[in-house]
Design a protein around this motif. Structure first.
Motif, PDB file in Angstrom:
ATOM      1  N   VAL A  36       0.294  -1.600  -0.174  1.00 22.03           N
ATOM      2  CA  VAL A  36      -0.078   0.213   0.121  1.00 22.03           C
ATOM      3  C   VAL A  36       1.061   1.252  -0.120  1.00 22.03           C
ATOM      4  N   ARG A  37       0.488   2.034  -1.004  1.00 28.97           N
ATOM      5  CA  ARG A  37       1.042   3.364  -0.701  1.00 28.97           C
ATOM      6  C   ARG A  37       0.153   4.524  -0.955  1.00 28.97           C
ATOM      7  N   PHE A  46      -0.818  14.419   8.256  1.00 28.33           N
ATOM      8  CA  PHE A  46      -0.340  12.713   9.076  1.00 28.33           C
ATOM      9  C   PHE A  46       0.590  12.971  10.206  1.00 28.33           C
ATOM     10  N   VAL A  47       1.773  13.640  10.196  1.00 27.47           N
ATOM     11  CA  VAL A  47       2.389  13.675  11.684  1.00 27.47           C
ATOM     12  C   VAL A  47       1.844  13.931  12.589  1.00 27.47           C
ATOM     13  N   GLN A  60       8.399   7.619   3.091  1.00 27.00           N
ATOM     14  CA  GLN A  60       9.092   7.283   4.097  1.00 27.00           C
ATOM     15  C   GLN A  60       8.243   5.620   4.546  1.00 27.00           C
ATOM     16  N   THR A  61       8.343   4.709   4.701  1.00 29.18           N
ATOM     17  CA  THR A  61       7.641   3.277   4.919  1.00 29.18           C
ATOM     18  C   THR A  61       7.099   4.001   6.439  1.00 29.18           C
ATOM     19  N   ILE A  67       4.242   6.033   2.590  1.00 29.36           N
ATOM     20  CA  ILE A  67       4.088   7.591   2.235  1.00 29.36           C
ATOM     21  C   ILE A  67       4.945   7.767   1.785  1.00 29.36           C
ATOM     22  N   CYS A  68       3.735   8.839   0.780  1.00 28.90           N
ATOM     23  CA  CYS A  68       4.541   9.984   0.112  1.00 28.90           C
ATOM     24  C   CYS A  68       3.621  10.893  -0.311  1.00 28.90           C
ATOM     25  N   LEU A  69       4.761  11.418  -0.288  1.00 27.81           N
ATOM     26  CA  LEU A  69       3.913  13.386  -0.764  1.00 27.81           C
ATOM     27  C   LEU A  69       3.444  13.375  -2.005  1.00 27.81           C
TER      28      LEU A  69
END
Length: 378
Positions: A36-37, A46-47, A60-61, A67-69
């Motif tokens: 999953v992306r 998100f943070v 990052q994973t 997790i993709c910007l």
């Protein structure tokens, strides 16, 4: 090979969209073994939900999810996933859609809609929409009935909740970790809502009532309304005050897992939006929903559609009490008499909340329904 899934989330002005998609992405990876992306256009939001994440990292994973910007000026050259979820009517990048259309292996394109209990949902759930490029986009509606896409619910969630609620020591330790000292004999209420002019009339009756109330308020938009009632300067995390029988404490913005436990700890939960609304139902406790306001009162139609379902099984008196309280809360009406009336049916409301939870849990959860839809489509 694992099936690949891309979930696109555009953060609007709250944490509901990213809250739902982050939960869904984690569940698809953890319980269904999928690659999953999660594409997010606001890593700052998100943070807040995943504090260990890096706000500056474009990729990052976290918890087995990539997790993709999602940049505003999309320059990515990526292979589209087997399943692409466009969450809450966000618009996919044109280049990504073109890549979907040019992919040799066909792509399942899903528009994950907002949650609604309205009658038309079942009739629209799963319907395709042909696009000009030859792709089909399917509408996927979460919901409360078997003909919908179900609700987000992880495996074992209810068992974890019951074990936690049966362990008073675990509850007290959790609250103390948040800086809360449980008060003996107090009715514990969580408050997470948008700004609300009706708050003052509710707090007045809580403060003047016969029972001690412990009100726990996670950091959020409702604090401005709370400050107005208290007549105090800006409230900070950790602030506590007392008015009559009402003891108020401001909590920090907490993780999703912690928020679940806060809901499980409380006797009554006031929640907002979509994500916290669903989680409060899994807590099996009476709740009050502050629905996100929409133009022309469309949100009230959604509110009443849910109430029509939720009230089934309650006595006539309990139904009226519940509906009056929810209407006042969402229409800036006086809350005092409504709350007093609800308390007259309190034992019935408690039993009903658990029964409602169990009935929804007998249906397929959202992640399971999405995976099954993909398998059927193949």
């Amino acid at each position: 090979m694992k099936a690949t899934w891309d979930i696109f989330c555009s953060v609007v002005d709250n944490y509901g969209d990213i809250g739902v998609t982050w939960r869904l992405a984690r569940q698809l990876a953890a319980e269904h073994g999928l690659a999953v992306r999660l594409w997010v256009d606001d890593l700052g939001a998100f943070v807040r939900l995943c504090p260990q994440a890096e706000v500056q990292a474009p990729r990052q994973t976290q918890q087995s999810v990539e997790i993709c910007l999602w940049p505003a000026d999309w320059q990515e050259v990526v292979e589209p996933a087997d399943v692409v979820i466009e969450a809450f009517a966000c618009e996919l990048p044109a280049a990504y859609i073109a890549a979907m259309a040019g992919r040799e292996q066909k792509v399942l394109w899903l528009n994950l809609e907002y949650l609604s209990a309205e009658d038309w949902v079942e009739g629209c759930h799963g319907l395709p929409s042909m696009q000009s490029n030859g792709l089909s986009k399917f509408f996927f509606f979460p919901g409360f009935t078997p003909g919908s896409g179900g609700l987000l619910r992880e495996r074992g969630l209810l068992a974890q909740r019951r074990a936690f609620q049966a362990d008073e020591r675990a509850r007290d330790e959790f609250l103390r970790d948040l800086g809360v000292e449980p008060l003996a004999g107090a009715l514990l209420i969580s408050l997470f809502a948008y700004e609300n002019a009706a708050l003052g009339s509710w707090l007045e009756v809580l403060a003047a009532g016969p029972q001690r109330i412990q009100l726990l308020v996670p950091e959020g938009r409702i604090l401005s309304s709370l400050q107005g009632w208290l007549g105090s300067p800006a409230l900070q995390v950790g602030d506590a005050c007392q008015r009559g029988q009402l003891h108020i404490q401001v909590l920090p913005f907490i993780s999703q897992d912690q928020y679940d436990r806060l809901l499980w700890s409380c006797d009554f939960n006031a929640v907002r939006g979509e994500d916290s609304f669903i989680r409060a139902q899994w807590a099996g406790r009476p709740l009050l929903w502050h629905i996100y306001e929409q133009a022309d009162g469309a949100h009230l139609e959604k509110l009443n559609a849910f109430l029509a379902l939720y009230k089934e099984g309650l006595s006539a008196e309990a139904q009226v009490a519940l509906a009056r309280l929810w209407d006042a809360w969402n229409s800036n009406g006086p809350m005092g008499e409504c709350w007093t009336q609800l308390l007259k049916n309190w034992p019935e409301q408690i039993v009903h909340a658990e029964q409602w939870c169990l009935e929804r849990a007998s249906q397929a959860d959202l992640a399971e329904a999405l995976v099954q839809f993909y398998l059927n489509w193949l």
